[in-house]
Design an enzyme around this catalytic site. Structure first.
Site, PDB file in Angstrom:
ATOM      1  CB  SER A  42      -0.963   0.028   1.185  1.00  0.00           C
ATOM      2  OG  SER A  42      -0.269   0.236   2.399  1.00  0.00           O
ATOM      3  CE  LYS A  83      -2.805   2.102   4.773  1.00  0.00           C
ATOM      4  NZ  LYS A  83      -2.539   1.207   3.701  1.00  0.00           N
TER       5      LYS A  83
END
Length: 187
Positions: A42, A83
């Site tokens: 990701s 993230k």
């Protein structure tokens, strides 16, 4: 007799030294810094699956995340996610035609240039507004951030799990320490 007593004292000194070393290591890991392994794609191309990083746990105890910090937080599924902070409290976040807008102003994301150059069809990041994700919000409230993975097409982030409480933040990270060939500071 004196020799036996001296050996006992020396053994006790070694045990004390080891206990102190373990206590210091535990303190550092629990309160200051901890290692983490990147799990998944990701955050590609910035971070690769299997990268080992150091998480700074004290930064957010005395301050708040800044836009574009790479953060580690407890996700709703009971896992820890890595993230990038896109929106901070007070921000209105939206994406239009692969361009990030914060409070109506276009914002550059140089860390996405490599992926955007490789795209042959469509956009890296689909269009959305903060209200599409959190219908009751016009801006990100105090105590929360909006996070996204750099690999926008394959990231489970605030577009799916909603805004993230700063209380769920473990810390920020930007130092890859393993594999040795990839040691670097990432932005």
């Amino acid at each position: 007799m004196e020799k036996v007593e001296k050996e006992k004292n020396e053994l006790w000194e070694w045990i004390k030294a080891l206990l102190i070393a373990f206590a210091i290591a535990a303190f550092i890991r629990y309160f200051l810094f901890t290692p983490i392994v990147v799990d998944g794609d990701s955050m590609m191309p910035t971070l690769e699956d299997g990268d080992r990083m150091i998480v700074n746990k004290i930064g957010y105890k005395i301050g708040n995340p800044d836009r574009f910090d790479i953060v580690v937080f407890h996700a709703p599924e009971g896992k820890d996610y890595i993230k990038r902070v896109i929106g901070v409290p007070g921000d209105h976040v939206e994406y239009i035609d692969d361009q990030l807008y914060i409070n109506g102003e276009p914002i550059d994301e140089p860390y996405l240039n490599q992926y955007k150059a490789e795209i042959t069809e469509g956009n890296l990041t689909g269009d959305f507004t903060l209200q599409d994700i959190e219908p009751n919000l016009d801006v990100i409230p105090e105590g929360y951030v909006f996070v996204m993975g750099d690999n926008r097409r394959f990231s489970k982030d605030s577009r799916h799990i909603g805004i993230v409480s700063i209380d769920e933040m473990i810390g920020n990270t930007n130092l890859i320490f393993w594999p040795i060939s990839d040691i670097k500071i990432v932005k």
